[in-house]
Design an enzyme around this catalytic site. Structure first.
Site, mmCIF file in Angstrom:
data_model
loop_
_atom_site.group_PDB
_atom_site.id
_atom_site.type_symbol
_atom_site.label_atom_id
_atom_site.label_comp_id
_atom_site.label_asym_id
_atom_site.label_seq_id
_atom_site.Cartn_x
_atom_site.Cartn_y
_atom_site.Cartn_z
ATOM 1 N N ARG A 56 14.944 94.056 60.757
ATOM 2 C CA ARG A 56 13.580 93.754 60.296
ATOM 3 C C ARG A 56 13.034 94.991 59.591
ATOM 4 O O ARG A 56 12.459 95.884 60.216
ATOM 5 C CB ARG A 56 12.706 93.381 61.509
ATOM 6 C CG ARG A 56 11.245 93.115 61.188
ATOM 7 C CD ARG A 56 11.015 91.863 60.401
ATOM 8 N NE ARG A 56 11.532 90.693 61.100
ATOM 9 C CZ ARG A 56 11.875 89.556 60.466
ATOM 10 N NH1 ARG A 56 11.714 89.437 59.152
ATOM 11 N NH2 ARG A 56 12.368 88.529 61.149
ATOM 12 N N GLN A 80 19.511 81.273 58.121
ATOM 13 C CA GLN A 80 18.507 81.722 57.141
ATOM 14 C C GLN A 80 18.961 83.013 56.454
ATOM 15 O O GLN A 80 19.358 83.964 57.128
ATOM 16 C CB GLN A 80 17.190 81.940 57.904
ATOM 17 C CG GLN A 80 16.187 82.840 57.230
ATOM 18 C CD GLN A 80 14.877 82.153 56.904
ATOM 19 O OE1 GLN A 80 14.813 80.964 56.664
ATOM 20 N NE2 GLN A 80 13.811 82.927 56.899
ATOM 21 N N ARG A 85 23.657 89.932 55.636
ATOM 22 C CA ARG A 85 22.807 90.859 56.399
ATOM 23 C C ARG A 85 23.195 90.905 57.869
ATOM 24 O O ARG A 85 22.650 91.715 58.621
ATOM 25 C CB ARG A 85 21.330 90.497 56.231
ATOM 26 C CG ARG A 85 20.942 89.141 56.813
ATOM 27 C CD ARG A 85 19.436 88.907 56.705
ATOM 28 N NE ARG A 85 19.017 87.673 57.361
ATOM 29 C CZ ARG A 85 17.758 87.371 57.645
ATOM 30 N NH1 ARG A 85 16.792 88.218 57.326
ATOM 31 N NH2 ARG A 85 17.458 86.234 58.235
ATOM 32 N N HIS A 159 15.969 92.285 49.604
ATOM 33 C CA HIS A 159 14.742 91.971 50.364
ATOM 34 C C HIS A 159 14.000 93.258 50.781
ATOM 35 O O HIS A 159 13.887 93.577 51.970
ATOM 36 C CB HIS A 159 15.154 91.165 51.592
ATOM 37 C CG HIS A 159 14.066 90.408 52.276
ATOM 38 N ND1 HIS A 159 12.888 90.985 52.688
ATOM 39 C CD2 HIS A 159 13.987 89.101 52.629
ATOM 40 C CE1 HIS A 159 12.144 90.060 53.272
ATOM 41 N NE2 HIS A 159 12.782 88.913 53.253
ATOM 42 N N ASP A 204 3.721 84.141 50.620
ATOM 43 C CA ASP A 204 5.170 83.914 50.544
ATOM 44 C C ASP A 204 5.439 83.123 49.263
ATOM 45 O O ASP A 204 5.277 81.903 49.229
ATOM 46 C CB ASP A 204 5.620 83.133 51.800
ATOM 47 C CG ASP A 204 7.140 83.086 51.936
ATOM 48 O OD1 ASP A 204 7.842 83.624 51.058
ATOM 49 O OD2 ASP A 204 7.610 82.498 52.936
ATOM 50 N N GLU A 266 10.761 91.398 46.356
ATOM 51 C CA GLU A 266 12.197 91.182 46.500
ATOM 52 C C GLU A 266 12.788 90.666 45.197
ATOM 53 O O GLU A 266 12.405 89.605 44.718
ATOM 54 C CB GLU A 266 12.429 90.161 47.628
ATOM 55 C CG GLU A 266 11.583 90.439 48.874
ATOM 56 C CD GLU A 266 11.435 89.229 49.810
ATOM 57 O OE1 GLU A 266 12.283 88.318 49.760
ATOM 58 O OE2 GLU A 266 10.470 89.196 50.587
HETATM 59 C C1 BG6 Z 1 11.234 86.022 52.657
HETATM 60 C C2 BG6 Z 1 10.997 84.555 52.656
HETATM 61 O O1 BG6 Z 1 12.111 86.368 51.630
HETATM 62 O O2 BG6 Z 1 11.812 86.402 53.901
HETATM 63 C C3 BG6 Z 1 10.105 84.180 53.831
HETATM 64 O O3 BG6 Z 1 10.398 84.139 51.439
HETATM 65 C C4 BG6 Z 1 10.713 84.673 55.123
HETATM 66 O O4 BG6 Z 1 9.926 82.780 53.859
HETATM 67 C C5 BG6 Z 1 10.976 86.162 55.013
HETATM 68 O O5 BG6 Z 1 9.819 84.410 56.191
HETATM 69 C C6 BG6 Z 1 11.621 86.788 56.252
HETATM 70 O O6 BG6 Z 1 12.755 86.099 56.652
HETATM 71 P P1 BG6 Z 1 13.506 86.473 57.975
HETATM 72 O O7 BG6 Z 1 14.644 85.503 58.110
HETATM 73 O O8 BG6 Z 1 13.999 87.878 57.807
HETATM 74 O O9 BG6 Z 1 12.497 86.361 59.091
#
Ligand code: BG6
Length: 291
Positions: A56, A80, A85, A159, A204, A266
């Site tokens: 994070r 996701q 990553r 990101h 977002d 990003e």
């Molecule tokens: C962003 C997305 O790139 O990443 C968001 O547009 C998302 O929708 C965010 O919440 C974080 O994603 P994650 O999987 O790291 O919690």
């Protein structure tokens, strides 16, 4: 240029004092400091750095799917933001691009994936990720190669979590008049006004800037220009801040009011799919300049 190559991290320090640190898990850039030791990236105090969860903060690398894509059969089973990553990368070595800059190369291929990830996405691929540190800039570049016989489609995104003083006085420019998909209310065909972006709630958005990748996206913090992001072959820009409630809902987001000190801008190729035939390669990069 000093390099230290531990079992889990690689760090590089320039003679002039700038530094970068990359975790092999995810090839995630964890830290980027200027010559005075001032950190440029936001990293959650609750980030997991032990490989149990994507990091994070810093610069996680999204591949081969942005978010989730239930309608895109080949990637529909992936977690996701894909598996890059969440995978351990290999450090391939460094090259000095001048006496005061360094390029660090990292690799990930289908052979390095664990069985679970390989089954979810059974294509043969190679990823080469290069992180270049220079006194006033950091570049991150990804080359995706199809090393198998079967074509595949992919998305990718750098990101970046930028560290800022106060989200309430941040402005993002360079996305004026551009179409975007608003992921907060789900409306796909909005258009940014001719004003800079400001933040007053969860944000977002997936922009496809009208001015093209070479035109910088600029982050201003309290009226001061802090970062300039120039893209190469990456057509989209995601702008994200979770604000109070989404931050509260993320177990690894610390401190809880840390959303005030971060903004994600990003660079990516996420609004469509890059189709790679056998032997094809796709390259996309960003360079972040200070001031
Ligand atoms: C962003 C997305 O790139 O990443 C968001 O547009 C998302 O929708 C965010 O919440 C974080 O994603 P994650 O999987 O790291 O919690």
């Amino acid at each position: 240029v000093t390099i230290s190559d531990g079992s889990s991290r690689v760090t590089a320090v320039l003679p002039t004092g700038e530094s970068v640190e990359i975790l092999l898990f995810g090839a995630t850039v964890l830290s980027w400091k200027d010559a005075s030791g001032d950190e440029k990236l936001w990293l959650s105090e609750g980030a997991k750095l032990d490989g149990t969860k994507a990091v994070r903060g810093g610069i996680p690398l999204v591949f081969p799917v942005f978010g989730t894509a239930p309608d895109h059969e080949a990637t529909s089973k992936l977690p996701q933001h894909g598996f890059a990553r969440n995978s351990r990368w290999e450090f391939l070595g460094k090259s000095e691009t001048s006496s005061n800059s360094v390029k660090l190369d990292f690799g990930l291929s289908s052979e390095n994936l664990d069985d679970a990830a390989r089954q979810l996405w059974p294509y043969k691929f190679g990823l080469l990720y290069s992180v270049t540190l220079a006194p006033e800039s950091l570049s991150t570049a990804l080359v995706v190669t199809n090393e198998g016989d079967v074509p595949f489609e992919c998305q990718t995104l750098l990101h970046t979590y930028f560290k800022i003083k106060d989200i309430a006085s941040v402005q993002v420019t360079g996305l004026e008049d551009s179409p975007f998909h608003d992921k907060v209310d789900g409306v796909k065909d909005k258009t940014q006004s001719s004003d800079p972006i400001t933040f007053s709630g969860e944000t977002d958005r997936v922009y496809t800037p009208v001015k093209g990748p070479g035109h910088p996206v600029i982050i201003t913090d309290g009226g001061v220009e802090k970062f300039r992001v120039v893209r190469d072959n990456l057509d989209d820009v995601v702008v994200w801040n979770p604000w109070v409630d989404k931050a509260a809902g993320m177990g690894d987001f610390q401190p809880k009011d840390g959303w005030k000190n971060m903004v994600c801008v990003e660079a990516g190729a996420v609004s469509s799919w890059q189709k790679l035939e056998k032997g094809d390669a796709f390259e996309g990069a960003q360079t972040i300049y200070l001031h």
